[in-house]
Design a protein around this motif. Structure first.
Motif: not given
Ligand SMILES: [Zn+2]
Lengths: 805, 355
Positions: A29, A166, A413, A416, A420-421, A462-465, A467-468, A471-472, B228-229, B254, B261-262, B319
């Motif tokens: 990133g 950011n 979580r 989550r 998400l991924l 947030r949770e999504a942040d 996860i990023e 993930a990154r 999903t991603l 990334p 996000e991501p 999502q």
């Protein structure tokens, strides 16, 4: 951000080369724009030397002939032009063969008859500073012959990083080191602010008072006071680092503020305490129209949304953006107030953009820095002030405002993360990554409870942040590639209107026209050039508030403009015969908040309609009937029933223009461009245009054509020739035939036109093909004859026409 | 009688074989078989003969007539062929003269052709194609897409604003800077699940060899409960293979975008140096990195879903992914177009090369 690799190495040294490091950063990133080199390409040939003697040159006043020991036994002769060279000095020497930063290779030189075996260096010659007042004088403790690269950063690899908006924490060396730690697993040294030599004394230091009148613009203001400061040059290592990082060295105090900003990411400001009128600073919102002179010598006009720092004599600094002239550190400064504050990000952003004053400081502050960062920067700066300026710290720290807030805790979580991924990441790995990035993790029933460090508080909420973050560092790279299940229950497809739009475009391309893509922008005189009178819809222009040029300051209200522009462009390049079309939006100011946009299809023909050949040396020229043919082809392809009538437009030849209608709805116009309009684009020969509102045409097209039986009972074909007054349009005759004939007339079309003596003055003979057909029987002459008689009667009664011959 | 028939036959056969033209042959036909000729008259007179003679004479006359008719037809065909040959020999053109050109083939603009190619790929992947206004509200272009109020893209140096009164709901009016506003408009129209792409023209205040103030994007949006991603990666991989070849790979990097996000940038493996040396430091396309950046993307930010909560989107439950690619960028990469401005010059010599 320019990051000298050696600076990064102060805090982390991963076991990979610089290219691998750049790749790893890019894949986690932090984009690396490029890897550059600062200073000399290689350290070979640069050594520490001792000046044994320095005698005047026999033939040149300004030159000295020096004998310099460089550790290879025999002292060598070097001719030097610097005024400050003297026997006994320890200096930096480039020997023949050394390559200078600009790529030139040093050789033996003969200077006014004396052979010089090298060069004694000034700091700017190595990129270690900007000064060229004289040669560098090094520490006498260094032995002659010591490689210069071992004692000074003369050859630096620099990573040019693109930091996303950011991540203001990565606008500091230690922030990047933390990223490298998470990305590579290499050990990270403690933060440079982990020990604060200034943590002495209670409360604020004596001699300064600060009042923050606008705490919403200035969440925290800290200050420390230093006495006995000696302003001078920074040491070479510091100057070299600043140079490699792209900052010009000024003096030791200013250099310290810049260095600490580049290291911690938090900007600082140094005031000359004796130049603060009244020993009192007030942080407040500027008054509307208030002025102040900034460091760059300009008088700035402020407004009420801007924050400034004032002393007894008025504004002295534009908070967080730029210092003022009055209270700057000068050569004679001895008492320094070191300010580290945080400012409201949006206000800084607004101020910097209003005044066109983007600085390294404002670029950081506008992202909203955490108040905790203030004391981190104070700690590092205090150590350097004490070490490098000979200063004493006045005990105490001035600290107004919030010292920071409780770290928010976010639940991450496990389900989550993987949901998400689309891949499993073990909880332990998430914890490891987040911990490396400075987050504090504790186990929870379904995941982790994560505390956000202050330097990430602004953007990890947030949770999504979170996860990023996981993930990154570890995920995106190794993600499987799967396709989403289509749960919409619908196939992917073009809508009916989109398919028809393609068909219309394909029809024109199939007829030999080339598609252009013109500018949506137009010049504001487009309606004038198209001869539009006051009140014409072409004048309902959508006007840009901030165009890039006057030529592109409105949006096109007709496609005629871009077609003519493209036609003129090609004509001027030796392409006089043109057949082009465009499909795109046209914009007109309407009654609503947003302008009216319709999808137009426009075509332009000019010159020969076919290439001239030996068999047809003079092919016909494009005219109104050629574009009418295009209109029929397009509407025919869409199966839109339509009629044509004469239709004037200001930009069209009044006698050679028509419009297409579906019922009473005008679908578009065709015709030859008005010669006066054509002249505005430099055309002398006829230019024929078709402009179609494709949206309306498609709305008039049948969704599904239904079968008609045309074979069981064949039709009967007959011709009919009539003579009518020459101002009766042919379409009117055909329409009358169809209307009078009723349902038995399947088709009526004019196929010949004749004017001349045989039919009489002011009269036209029109010949029509008629086709009679019934759905339920084969027609006979007995069926058709009465219909034909009715038609002839109607032509006589309604149009004053007669049957010919 | 029978003898006379034999004489006629011999005489006629000789004459027919000797006929030199189709016209001469026609004369013979009239002479021997015409209404006034001897043979047909003989036939007509058969009834008046003796019953004993009647059969033999009738047969002989009939045979003779049929034989002569066949002979005339055959001879006629021979003569016609010869006469046609003679006629064609005189009808000669110079085939080396230039041809009569057929109507020229028109072309779609490369941007249209590329846009359609991409649309078709995503239709095949289950996406529908929707479009939206180019002149747009700040609300759709920035606010609802989670852009910070201080986001630099909002600045008048970066974005074209339109002279129009601000709308109480939509805010100021601008030229959309991306096709992303349609994410919001489409979700307002259609509850989840949704899978759309949005082709269209967009605007930014930039003008040099790599930027034009107008250009074209295609937005993608897929939202459901389990998108999903990894699905984004698979979708982009399928896209890359369709456009750049089946051997392509996709790499996600990334990045940061306000509305995902991501966030990731997607690179496609270089198709110019893929088969050459592993390193190819001189590859003019990828500069030796082996990868070409093609688009920005990511998982839809919960705040974006929150902006359409009342239309059935729940950030806790739903999502999905979004991406935005530049049509010019794809066309330039694929067709080696060196300068963006060529797309808008509309020089016929450029236009004829594509589509
Ligand atoms: Zn390549």
């Amino acid at each position: 951000m320019q990051l000298p690799l050696s600076w990064l190495h102060d805090y982390i040294r991963p076991e990979i080369d610089v290219r691998q490091l750049a790749d790893r950063l890019a894949m986690t990133g932090t984009e690396v724009d490029r890897i550059t080199h600062h200073g000399v390409p290689a350290a070979d040939g640069f050594v520490v030397g001792k000046v044994l003697t320095a005698e005047p040159h026999p033939d040149a006043d300004r030159l000295r002939v020096c004998s310099v020991e460089v550790g290879d036994g025999e002292p060598r002769t070097i001719v030097c032009g610097a005024p400050n060279v003297a026997a006994g000095q320890t200096v930096a020497v480039a020997c023949p063969g050394a390559v200078m930063p600009d790529g030139t290779k040093l050789g033996k030189a003969k200077l006014r008859g004396v052979v010089s075996l090298g060069m004694i260096l000034a700091e700017d010659e190595l990129g270690l500073g900007a000064g060229h007042r004289g040669i560098m004088i090094l520490d006498d403790a260094l032995a002659a012959g010591t490689p210069l690269g071992d004692v000074l950063p003369i050859s630096e690899e620099v990573l040019e990083l693109e930091i996303t908006p950011n991540r203001p924490d990565c606008l500091g060396v230690y922030g990047v080191a933390r990223e490298v730690h998470a990305a590579t697993g290499a050990p990270l040294a403690p933060a440079p602010w982990s020990e604060d030599p200034g943590a002495i004394g209670e409360g604020a230091p004596a001699g300064i008072e600060v009042v923050v009148e606008s705490p919403e613009l200035c969440p925290r203001f800290t200050g420390r006071v230093f006495e006995g400061v000696t302003i001078g040059d920074s040491p070479l290592w510091l100057k070299g680092r600043l140079m490699a990082a792209g900052q010009r060295p000024i003096n030791n105090v200013v250099d310290i503020t810049n260095y600490v900003m580049l290291l911690t990411g938090h900007p600082l400001h140094a005031f000359d305490l004796d130049r603060i009128a009244g020993g009192r600073l007030v942080v407040r919102a500027a008054g509307d129209g208030e002025t102040m002179a900034t460091l760059d010598g300009q008088e700035r006009i402020l407004d009420a949304g801007m924050c400034l720092i004032a002393d007894g004599d008025g504004p002295t600094s534009l908070a967080g953006v730029m210092g003022g002239q009055r209270s700057e550190v000068e050569q004679d400064t001895t008492r320094v107030l070191l300010e580290v504050a945080t400012w409201d990000g949006p206000s800084i952003h607004r101020t910097a953009s209003r005044l066109g004053l983007r600085s390294e400081a404002s670029a950081r502050f506008e992202k909203g820095l955490a108040p905790e960062g203030c004391m981190e920067a104070q700690a590092v700066a205090t150590r350097l002030m004490l070490e490098l300026t000979g200063a004493r710290l006045v005990p105490g720290t001035l600290d107004v405002g919030s010292a920071g807030v409780q770290a928010p805790v976010i639940r991450l979580r496990d389900a989550r993360v993987s949901g998400l991924l689309g891949t499993e990441i073990p909880r332990a790995r998430s914890a490891e990554i987040l911990t490396a990035l400075g987050f504090i993790c504790s186990e929870a029933q379904d995941g982790l409870d994560v505390s956000v460090p202050h330097w990430r508080r602004g953007e990890v909420t947030r949770e999504a942040d979170l996860i990023e973050e996981v993930a990154r560092i570890d995920g995106v790279d190794a993600l499987p590639a799967t396709l989403p299940l289509n749960r919409t229950g619908l196939p992917g497809r073009l809508a009916h209107a989109q398919r028809l739009r393609r068909r219309a475009e394909d029809t024109l391309a199939g007829l030999g026209l080339l598609e252009i893509v013109g500018w949506s922008f137009a010049a504001p005189d487009l309606p004038d050039r198209l001869l539009a009178p006051v009140g014409d819809p072409l004048r309902d222009l959508v006007v840009l508030e901030n165009p890039m040029s006057a030529e592109q300051s409105v949006l096109r209200s007709s496609m005629a403009g871009s077609l003519l522009d493209a036609a003129a462009f090609n004509r001027d390049r030796g392409q006089p015969d043109l057949a082009i079309f465009e499909s795109g939006a046209v914009y007109r100011r309407g009654g609503g908040a947003l302008p009216e946009e319709h999808h137009a299809l426009g075509a332009l023909l000019t010159g020969a309609v076919r290439t001239a050949t030996w068999a047809e040396p003079d092919p016909p020229r494009a005219d109104v009937f050629a574009v009418k043919g295009l209109a029929e082809a397009v509407l025919g392809a869409l199966r839109v029933p339509f009629t044509v009538r004469a239709g004037e437009r200001p930009f069209l030849h009044p006698g050679r223009a028509g419009e297409m209608l579906s019922g009473e709805v005008v679908l578009g116009v065709f015709g030859e461009l008005h010669p006066a309009a054509a002249a505005n684009w430099g055309f002398e020969e006829p230019v024929a245009l078709l402009l179609l509102d494709l949206g309306k045409a498609i709305a008039a097209a049948p969704e599904v054509p239904a079968y008609a039986d045309l074979t069981t009972f064949p039709g009967m074909r007959q011709d009919l020739a009539v003579i009518v007054s020459e101002d009766v349009p042919a379409a009117q005759v055909a329409e009358l035939v169809r209307r009078t004939g009723g349902e038995l007339v399947a088709h009526a079309e004019v196929f010949d036109v004749y004017r001349g003596e045989q039919v009489g003055e002011g009269r036209t003979s029109l010949a029509l093909h008629l086709e009679f057909r019934a759905a339920d029987r084969t027609l006979t002459d007995d069926d058709v004859a009465p219909v034909r008689e009715r038609i002839v009667a109607a032509i006589r009664d309604e149009l004053g026409g007669e049957l010919r011959g | 009688m029978i003898e006379r028939i034999g004489q006629i036959r011999a005489e006629a056969e000789a004459a027919i074989c000797a006929a030199g033209t189709t016209a001469g042959l026609e004369e013979l036909r009239v002479r021997y078989l015409g209404r006034k000729a001897e043979l047909p008259n003989l036939l007509r007179g058969v009834a008046e003969l003796d019953p004993q003679e009647r059969g033999a004479v009738g047969r002989a006359a009939n045979e003779t007539r049929q034989a002569l008719e066949t002979l005339i037809t055959d001879r006629g065909a021979q003569l016609e062929l010869g006469e046609l040959r003679e006629r064609l020999a005189g009808d000669r053109v110079d085939v080396t003269l230039p041809a009569t050109p057929p109507a020229p083939v028109g072309r779609l603009h490369l941007l249209t052709a590329t846009r359609r190619e991409i649309e078709d790929v995503f239709c095949g992947l289950g996406f529908t194609v929707v479009e939206g206004p180019e002149v747009e509200f700040v609300h759709y272009n920035f606010d609802a897409l989670n852009h910070d109020p201080a986001h630099p893209a909002r600045a008048r140096t970066d974005t074209f604003y339109v002279e129009a009164p601000a709308d109480p709901h939509g805010g100021e009016v601008l030229l959309r800077t991306h096709t992303s506003p349609m994410q919001i408009r489409a979700m307002e129209q259609q509850p989840p699940p949704i899978a759309i792409i949005v082709p269209g023209r967009v605007y930014r205040r930039d003008s040099d060899a790599t930027h034009t103030p107008q250009f074209h994007q295609i937005e993608g949006l897929a939202v459901g409960e389990d998108v999903t991603l990894a699905d984004l990666k698979g979708t982009l991989l399928a896209f890359a293979k369709a456009i750049f070849g089946d051997e392509r790979e996709i790499r996600l990097r990334p990045h940061f975008f306000p509305f995902t996000e991501p966030s990731v940038e997607a690179d496609v493996s270089c198709f110019m140096c893929a088969d050459a040396d592993a390193h190819a430091p001189r590859c003019p396309l990828c500069k030796g990195t082996g990868w070409l950046e093609i688009l920005g993307s990511g998982m839809v930010d919960p705040n974006v879903l929150g902006a359409v909560r009342e239309h059935g989107y729940d950030p806790e439950r739903h999502q999905g992914f979004a991406f935005g690619l530049g049509v010019e960028r794809i066309a330039m990469l694929k067709h080696a177009v060196p300068d963006l401005r060529l797309f808008y010059d509309n020089d016929l010599r450029f236009l004829r090369q594509f589509g």
